[in-house]
Design a protein around this motif. Structure first.
Motif, PDB file in Angstrom:
ATOM      1  N   GLU A   1       0.690  -1.223  -0.047  1.00 21.51           N
ATOM      2  CA  GLU A   1       0.032   0.174   0.023  1.00 21.51           C
ATOM      3  C   GLU A   1       0.788   1.396   0.060  1.00 21.51           C
ATOM      4  N   THR A   2       2.121   1.153   0.407  1.00 20.38           N
ATOM      5  CA  THR A   2       2.963   2.616   0.498  1.00 20.38           C
ATOM      6  C   THR A   2       3.990   2.180  -0.612  1.00 20.38           C
ATOM      7  N   THR A   3       4.549   3.357  -0.896  1.00 19.18           N
ATOM      8  CA  THR A   3       5.606   3.451  -2.009  1.00 19.18           C
ATOM      9  C   THR A   3       6.914   4.250  -1.454  1.00 19.18           C
ATOM     10  N   ARG A   4       7.904   3.779  -1.208  1.00 23.83           N
ATOM     11  CA  ARG A   4       9.285   4.248  -1.051  1.00 23.83           C
ATOM     12  C   ARG A   4      10.173   4.946  -2.573  1.00 23.83           C
ATOM     13  N   PHE A   5      10.222   6.054  -2.375  1.00 20.08           N
ATOM     14  CA  PHE A   5      11.077   6.699  -3.437  1.00 20.08           C
ATOM     15  C   PHE A   5      12.378   7.165  -2.755  1.00 20.08           C
ATOM     16  N   TRP A   6      13.467   6.929  -3.685  1.00 17.91           N
ATOM     17  CA  TRP A   6      14.706   7.433  -3.411  1.00 17.91           C
ATOM     18  C   TRP A   6      15.055   8.638  -4.352  1.00 17.91           C
ATOM     19  N   PHE A   7      15.633   9.519  -3.914  1.00 20.49           N
ATOM     20  CA  PHE A   7      15.951  11.027  -4.624  1.00 20.49           C
ATOM     21  C   PHE A   7      17.324  10.992  -4.544  1.00 20.49           C
ATOM     22  N   GLU A   8      17.945  11.727  -5.528  1.00 21.75           N
ATOM     23  CA  GLU A   8      19.319  12.275  -5.694  1.00 21.75           C
ATOM     24  C   GLU A   8      19.321  13.852  -5.705  1.00 21.75           C
ATOM     25  N   ALA A   9      19.599  14.468  -4.772  1.00 22.06           N
ATOM     26  CA  ALA A   9      19.708  15.947  -4.520  1.00 22.06           C
ATOM     27  C   ALA A   9      20.639  16.522  -5.138  1.00 22.06           C
ATOM     28  N   PRO A  10      20.773  17.804  -5.796  1.00 22.28           N
ATOM     29  CA  PRO A  10      21.743  18.579  -6.134  1.00 22.28           C
ATOM     30  C   PRO A  10      23.095  18.648  -4.826  1.00 22.28           C
ATOM     31  N   GLY A  11      24.183  18.694  -5.216  1.00 21.58           N
ATOM     32  CA  GLY A  11      25.426  18.680  -4.271  1.00 21.58           C
ATOM     33  C   GLY A  11      25.273  19.828  -3.309  1.00 21.58           C
TER      34      GLY A  11
ATOM     35  N   THR B   1       4.597  18.743  -2.245  1.00 16.57           N
ATOM     36  CA  THR B   1       4.388  17.892  -1.452  1.00 16.57           C
ATOM     37  C   THR B   1       5.086  18.000  -0.177  1.00 16.57           C
ATOM     38  N   SER B   2       4.707  18.214   0.962  1.00 18.96           N
ATOM     39  CA  SER B   2       5.507  18.002   2.126  1.00 18.96           C
ATOM     40  C   SER B   2       5.387  16.562   2.603  1.00 18.96           C
ATOM     41  N   LEU B   3       6.970  16.189   2.790  1.00 20.39           N
ATOM     42  CA  LEU B   3       7.318  14.670   2.915  1.00 20.39           C
ATOM     43  C   LEU B   3       8.204  14.882   4.005  1.00 20.39           C
ATOM     44  N   THR B   4       8.220  13.601   4.755  1.00 20.87           N
ATOM     45  CA  THR B   4       9.312  13.368   5.783  1.00 20.87           C
ATOM     46  C   THR B   4      10.219  12.545   5.169  1.00 20.87           C
ATOM     47  N   VAL B   5      11.779  13.086   5.513  1.00 24.88           N
ATOM     48  CA  VAL B   5      12.943  12.445   5.188  1.00 24.88           C
ATOM     49  C   VAL B   5      13.094  10.960   6.067  1.00 24.88           C
ATOM     50  N   ASN B   6      13.288   9.926   5.713  1.00 31.50           N
ATOM     51  CA  ASN B   6      13.738   8.724   6.456  1.00 31.50           C
ATOM     52  C   ASN B   6      15.034   8.647   6.369  1.00 31.50           C
ATOM     53  N   THR B   7      15.892   8.521   5.379  1.00 35.98           N
ATOM     54  CA  THR B   7      17.100   8.039   5.561  1.00 35.98           C
ATOM     55  C   THR B   7      18.193   8.979   4.715  1.00 35.98           C
ATOM     56  N   VAL B   8      19.189   9.301   5.023  1.00 27.13           N
ATOM     57  CA  VAL B   8      20.041  10.211   4.062  1.00 27.13           C
ATOM     58  C   VAL B   8      21.459   9.325   3.729  1.00 27.13           C
ATOM     59  N   LYS B   9      21.694   9.307   2.751  1.00 31.13           N
ATOM     60  CA  LYS B   9      23.064   8.666   2.456  1.00 31.13           C
ATOM     61  C   LYS B   9      23.810   9.482   1.305  1.00 31.13           C
ATOM     62  N   GLY B  10      24.551  10.203   1.884  1.00 28.36           N
ATOM     63  CA  GLY B  10      25.359  11.236   0.774  1.00 28.36           C
ATOM     64  C   GLY B  10      24.570  12.422   0.108  1.00 28.36           C
ATOM     65  N   THR B  11      24.252  12.276  -1.155  1.00 29.71           N
ATOM     66  CA  THR B  11      23.442  13.195  -1.675  1.00 29.71           C
ATOM     67  C   THR B  11      21.974  12.563  -2.039  1.00 29.71           C
ATOM     68  N   ARG B  12      21.871  11.423  -1.787  1.00 29.95           N
ATOM     69  CA  ARG B  12      20.542  10.581  -1.823  1.00 29.95           C
ATOM     70  C   ARG B  12      19.892  10.542  -0.515  1.00 29.95           C
ATOM     71  N   PHE B  13      18.337  10.455  -0.508  1.00 31.27           N
ATOM     72  CA  PHE B  13      17.540  10.377   0.594  1.00 31.27           C
ATOM     73  C   PHE B  13      16.307   9.776   0.138  1.00 31.27           C
TER      74      PHE B  13
END
Length: 208
Positions: free
Chosen positions: A121-131, A148-160
């Motif tokens: 029922e849920t979907t997880r998106f991973w994003f690459e943010a500009p440095g 859309t107001s979203l909550t960040v779960n995990t951050v790995k370098g420039t990805r979240f």
């Protein structure tokens, strides 16, 4: 000012370039009286001005906004084709409930979807943010993506990553997003100001 809580999804019905400005027409179910000419509306997170609107109570409304060169360069607005569905949010009124987080509608840059995981029922998106923007993204912090107001779960370098619940997927255009798509990114304004204050404090430090 906005909150990142999407209240309507509109559809682009016309898109015309005139000199350095793109005129975009969007059809939606917002009442004409709630879309005053000269007023603001967030379109996929971009604060734009309503320059015209046509509609009658009880029918669909078509309104037009202008996207200038700066907007086209910094956001995904240059990619909006006829038929594309757009997240819409009208601006806050004094006394309105702040359900998401404080959003200005001034997009900082574009993030890329690098992974989509449908988990039932849920979907997880991973994003690459500009440095230059990734330092403003923190675990359990807020971020605004395509309005859309979203909550960040995990951050790995420039990805979240962000996890979207069924309501968000159904009430917005997020169910249409896939790996490789780009989305408008506005970082939390409090994170931006904290970073600026920290920089100022560092510059003001005197060493022997």
């Amino acid at each position: 000012m906005f909150t990142g809580i999407i209240t309507e999804v509109g559809t682009i019905v016309a898109n015309a370039q005139r000199n350095d400005v793109r005129h975009i027409s969007i059809m939606c179910r917002i009442k004409p009286g709630d879309l005053p000419v000269g007023g603001s509306i967030a379109c996929n997170g971009i604060c734009l001005t309503v320059v015209s609107r046509d509609g009658a109570e009880g029918s669909e409304t078509v309104f037009e906004v202008d996207a200038a060169r700066e907007t086209l360069d910094v956001t995904t607005a240059s990619q909006w084709d006829v038929g594309r569905r757009i997240n819409l949010e009208r601006p806050l009124k004094l006394g309105d409930e702040l359900s998401g987080h404080m959003v200005s509608g001034h997009v900082d840059g574009v993030a890329a979807i690098v992974q989509r995981d449908d988990l039932g029922e849920t979907t997880r998106f991973w994003f690459e943010a500009p440095g230059n923007l990734s330092r403003f993204v923190a675990p359990k912090g807020s971020v605004c993506l395509d309005g859309t107001s979203l909550t960040v779960n995990t951050v790995k370098g420039t990805r979240f990553d962000c996890l979207l619940i069924p309501h968000t997927l159904h009430a917005t255009n997020w169910n249409e997003r896939k790996m490789g798509d780009t989305v408008n990114l506005e970082v939390d304004m409090m994170a931006r100001y904290v970073a600026r204050l920290a920089e100022t404090a560092t510059w003001g430090t005197v060493t022997d």
